[in-house]
Scaffold this active site. Sequence first.
Site, PDB file in Angstrom:
ATOM      1  N   ILE A  17       1.597  -4.373   1.985  1.00  0.00           N
ATOM      2  CA  ILE A  17       2.443  -5.328   2.462  1.00  0.00           C
ATOM      3  C   ILE A  17       3.015  -5.340   3.656  1.00  0.00           C
ATOM      4  CG2 ILE A  17       4.847  -6.230   1.554  1.00  0.00           C
ATOM      5  CD1 ILE A  17       4.033  -4.813  -1.246  1.00  0.00           C
ATOM      6  N   GLU A  70       2.648   3.724  -4.831  1.00  0.00           N
ATOM      7  CA  GLU A  70       3.796   3.711  -5.958  1.00  0.00           C
ATOM      8  C   GLU A  70       3.626   2.276  -6.784  1.00  0.00           C
ATOM      9  OE1 GLU A  70       5.551   1.810  -2.446  1.00  0.00           O
ATOM     10  OE2 GLU A  70       3.990   3.457  -2.630  1.00  0.00           O
ATOM     11  N   CYS A 108       3.337   3.133   4.107  1.00  0.00           N
ATOM     12  CA  CYS A 108       3.496   2.251   4.900  1.00  0.00           C
ATOM     13  C   CYS A 108       4.736   2.238   6.083  1.00  0.00           C
ATOM     14  CB  CYS A 108       3.939   0.942   3.974  1.00  0.00           C
ATOM     15  SG  CYS A 108       4.081  -0.703   4.643  1.00  0.00           S
ATOM     16  N   HIS A 128       0.836   1.109  -0.488  1.00  0.00           N
ATOM     17  CA  HIS A 128       1.724   1.484  -1.429  1.00  0.00           C
ATOM     18  C   HIS A 128       1.188   1.939  -2.526  1.00  0.00           C
ATOM     19  CE1 HIS A 128       5.104  -0.317   0.689  1.00  0.00           C
ATOM     20  NE2 HIS A 128       4.314  -1.360   1.261  1.00  0.00           N
TER      21      HIS A 128
END
Length: 194
Positions: A134, A174, A79, A172
Amino acid sequence: MPTIGVLALQGDVREHVRMLQESGATATAVRRPAELDAVDGLVIPGGESTTMWKLAETFDMLDPLRMRIKEGMPAYGSCAGMIMLADRIEDGADGQQTVGGIDMVVRRNAFGRQVDSFEADLDFAGERVHAVFIRAPWVESVGADVDVLGTAEPGDRIVAVRQGPLLATSFHPELTGDTRVHRYFVDMVDGSSR
């Protein structure tokens, strides 16, 4: 077992450390040039790219990051980290700088504002993964030496790329609990030290 740092100026540091450890790496936070010198590879996490750039300047990390990447250190940006690894950005803040390294143009917040965040399944390097976006960027264009590893709707936008020892995703990994993207990067770091 490689030692992989996570740039700990801002963003999803703990989440990336956990995923790297689950992927077989030794993971450590990196805030200073001496800590950067001690790692085999680096994750530049998601967060806010203008804040990350300003903090990298404040902590005298921008030039050391550029130097290590120029020297061939593997790096993975997710990101905001993708924006940081881009050679060129669209819709950047006035004077916004990047670390660079990947011959691509990235558009900041391309998928929309926070309320436009979404999740989607997509192909990443030949595997189906669940991706969380996001306030995500997308890649407008890539140079001849950049491999496109993943795209997403709308319009098959480029959301994952690799150029040599550098990897970047708009999403993302993670946040999903799926270690495949991190394992891919750990394997890149492992292979670069041989």
